[in-house]
Scaffold this motif. Structure first.
Motif, PDB file in Angstrom:
ATOM      1  N   GLY A 171       0.824  -1.184   0.013  1.00  0.00           N
ATOM      2  CA  GLY A 171      -0.102  -0.103   0.051  1.00  0.00           C
ATOM      3  C   GLY A 171       0.955   1.085   0.021  1.00  0.00           C
ATOM      4  O   GLY A 171       1.936   1.298   0.098  1.00  0.00           O
ATOM      5  N   LEU A 172       0.397   2.500  -0.096  1.00  0.00           N
ATOM      6  CA  LEU A 172       1.052   3.746  -0.320  1.00  0.00           C
ATOM      7  C   LEU A 172       1.699   4.000   1.060  1.00  0.00           C
ATOM      8  O   LEU A 172       2.976   4.382   0.954  1.00  0.00           O
ATOM      9  N   ILE A 173       1.441   3.801   2.313  1.00  0.00           N
ATOM     10  CA  ILE A 173       1.969   3.753   3.395  1.00  0.00           C
ATOM     11  C   ILE A 173       3.151   2.945   3.534  1.00  0.00           C
ATOM     12  O   ILE A 173       4.264   3.379   3.871  1.00  0.00           O
ATOM     13  N   GLY A 174       2.967   2.048   3.345  1.00  0.00           N
ATOM     14  CA  GLY A 174       4.019   0.806   3.301  1.00  0.00           C
ATOM     15  C   GLY A 174       5.110   1.171   2.482  1.00  0.00           C
ATOM     16  O   GLY A 174       6.369   1.284   2.904  1.00  0.00           O
ATOM     17  N   HIS A 175       4.930   1.592   1.310  1.00  0.00           N
ATOM     18  CA  HIS A 175       5.933   1.853   0.134  1.00  0.00           C
ATOM     19  C   HIS A 175       6.542   3.267   0.514  1.00  0.00           C
ATOM     20  O   HIS A 175       7.765   3.372   0.300  1.00  0.00           O
ATOM     21  N   LEU A 231      -5.427   4.335   2.510  1.00  0.00           N
ATOM     22  CA  LEU A 231      -3.794   4.601   2.513  1.00  0.00           C
ATOM     23  C   LEU A 231      -3.106   3.268   2.753  1.00  0.00           C
ATOM     24  O   LEU A 231      -1.747   3.177   2.241  1.00  0.00           O
ATOM     25  N   TYR A 232      -3.911   2.279   3.075  1.00  0.00           N
ATOM     26  CA  TYR A 232      -3.083   0.848   3.333  1.00  0.00           C
ATOM     27  C   TYR A 232      -3.622   0.023   2.360  1.00  0.00           C
ATOM     28  O   TYR A 232      -2.990  -1.351   2.411  1.00  0.00           O
ATOM     29  N   ASP A 233      -4.216   0.177   1.503  1.00  0.00           N
ATOM     30  CA  ASP A 233      -4.916  -0.748   0.587  1.00  0.00           C
ATOM     31  C   ASP A 233      -3.909  -1.294  -0.403  1.00  0.00           C
ATOM     32  O   ASP A 233      -3.067  -0.501  -1.047  1.00  0.00           O
ATOM     33  N   PRO A 234      -3.740  -2.542  -0.393  1.00  0.00           N
ATOM     34  CA  PRO A 234      -2.637  -3.206  -1.506  1.00  0.00           C
ATOM     35  C   PRO A 234      -3.036  -3.126  -2.840  1.00  0.00           C
ATOM     36  O   PRO A 234      -4.337  -3.218  -3.070  1.00  0.00           O
TER      37      PRO A 234
END
Length: 328
Positions: A208-212, A275-278
Motif C-alpha cells: 500500500g501507499l503507506i508501506g511503500h 492509505l493501506y490498500d494493497p
C-alpha cells in the motif's frame, strides 16, 4: 505476508561480497553490473483477481514488469511461472491466461522465452530480465532528499475494487475501470521520470501507499509530509469500502505500518484504510527535486500519464510520515 514476517524470514540470508551487485534484498529488483552495463532481474506472481483469464494474464505480467520500470530500467525477456489445476479447470482457461500475458509482454517489447508450470491452485507471474539504458541511472529507494516532491501516477483503491470483485459486489463498470488501471504499463511513467532526473522511486503494490512510502523514508533517511487532499483514488473506492470490500491485506498493512504515521487531522476508518490498500499493478511513486517538478509534470503530460502531487520529503523526524488534512 506482513512486512514484519518477511523481514524475519529473510534476516539470516548471508550478505554477498560480490562488488558487482548494485541492489538486492530490500530493493524492487536485483541489479548486477556486467560488461559495462547493468542487468536487472525481478519476479512476481499473483492469484486470480478478476474472473476473465485473459485479463488476469495481462494484469499479472504488467504487475511484474513494474519493478523494472520503477528502477529506470527496460524489461527485455521473461519466463512464465504458472500454477494451474489441470484436473479441475479447463485448459482453455490456461490458454487464455497465457495469451493475455504474452500480449501484454509484447506491448512492452518483452519476449517470453520459456517458463515452468506446477499442477496447483491457479497463480501466474513472470521472472523478468532487463537492463539500464546506456548511461542510465539506477533509481533506488534510498536516493530521496529533503525538499524532494513526491508524485503518484495511478489512483489508489485497486485492492478495494478487486476485493469487491471477489465478493461479487463490483459492477461491470467498476470491473472495467480497475482492469484498465491494472493493465496500464508503467513504461511511459518510467521514461518520464528518467527524463526529469528522479532521485528515488518504487512502485505501489502489496504494502500500500503507506508501506511503500515507509520503505523510501527508512532507506533514504528522511521523513515525509503526505498531502491527503491531493491523493487520488478510484471513484467508487469509498462506496465499496462501505459495502464491506475490506481485504485482509489492508488489515495486515495497517498492523505493520500504522506506527510510522502521525495524522494532523483525524481520518475516518475508510480514509485510513485507503492509505493501506494493497495495489496490484499500481502506479509509480516518484521523488524529484523541487526544481525538477515542472519538468516531470511536462514529461508525464507528454506521455499521457496522470500525475498527482501527493507530498514532499523533509528532514528526518521521530515519525516517518506526517499526513496533512483529510482525503475528502
Amino acid at each position: 505476508m506482513r512486512s514484519s514476517d518477511l523481514a524475519q524470514v529473510l534476516r539470516n540470508i548471508p550478505a554477498t561480497n560480490d562488488q558487482k551487485i548494485k541492489a538486492g534484498i530490500g530493493e524492487d529488483v536485483f541489479a548486477y553490473d556486467h560488461n559495462n552495463g547493468t542487468i536487472l532481474q525481478t519476479v512476481d506472481m499473483i492469484t486470480p483477481i478478476v474472473d476473465d483469464p485473459y485479463q488476469f494474464g495481462a494484469i499479472a505480467v504488467a504487475n511484474a514488469l513494474s519493478d523494472i520500470y520503477a528502477k529506470g530500467g527496460i524489461p527485455k525477456y521473461a519466463l512464465n511461472i504458472i500454477e494451474f489445476p489441470v484436473s479441475s479447470l479447463p485448459l482453455s482457461y490456461l490458454e487464455e491466461m497465457i495469451k493475455g500475458g504474452t500480449d501484454k509482454a509484447l506491448e512492452a517489447g518483452v519476449a517470453i522465452v520459456g517458463g515452468h508450470t506446477i499442477d496447483d491452485s491457479p497463480k501466474y507471474g513472470v521472472s523478468v530480465t532487463g537492463f539500464l539504458p546506456e548511461n542510465g541511472k539506477f533509481i533506488s529507494k534510498s536516493g530521496a532528499k529533503p525538499g524532494d516532491r513526491i508524485f503518484l501516477t495511478k489512483p489508489l483503491g485497486i485492492g478495494i475494487y478487486t476485493t469487491a470483485i471477489d465478493e461479487k459486489l463490483a459492477t461491470e463498470e467498476q470491473v472495467t475501470e480497475v482492469v484498465s488501471q491494472m493493465t496500464t504499463l508503467n513504461r511511459n511513467a518510467s521514461e518520464a521520470m528518467i527524463a526529469a532526473d528522479a532521485t528515488a522511486c518504487t512502485d505501489v503494490t502489496g504494502f500500500g501507499l503507506i508501506g511503500h512510502l515507509s520503505e523510501v523514508a527508512e532507506k533514504s533517511g528522511v521523513s515525509i509530509e503526505l498531502f491527503n487532499e491531493t491523493i487520488p483514488f478510484l471513484q467508487d473506492a469509498f462506496q465499496l469500502l462501505e459495502q464491506g470490500a475490506v481485504s485482509e491485506g489492508i488489515l495486515k498493512n495497517h498492523y505493520s505500518f500504522h506506527k510510522n504515521v502521525s495524522h494532523t487531522a483525524k481520518l475516518t476508518r475508510d480514509e485510513e484504510y485507503l492509505l493501506y490498500d494493497p495495489q496490484t499493478s499500481g502506479g509509480l511513486l516518484i521523488f524529484v527535486p523541487q526544481a525538477k517538478t515542472d519538468s516531470l509534470i511536462r514529461e508525464l503530460n507528454q506521455r499521457n500519464v496522470p500525475v498527482y502531487p501527493i507530498g514532499m520529503a523533509i528532514e528526518k523526524k521521530d515519525v516517518a510520515i506526517e499526513t496533512k488534512n483529510k482525503l475528502r
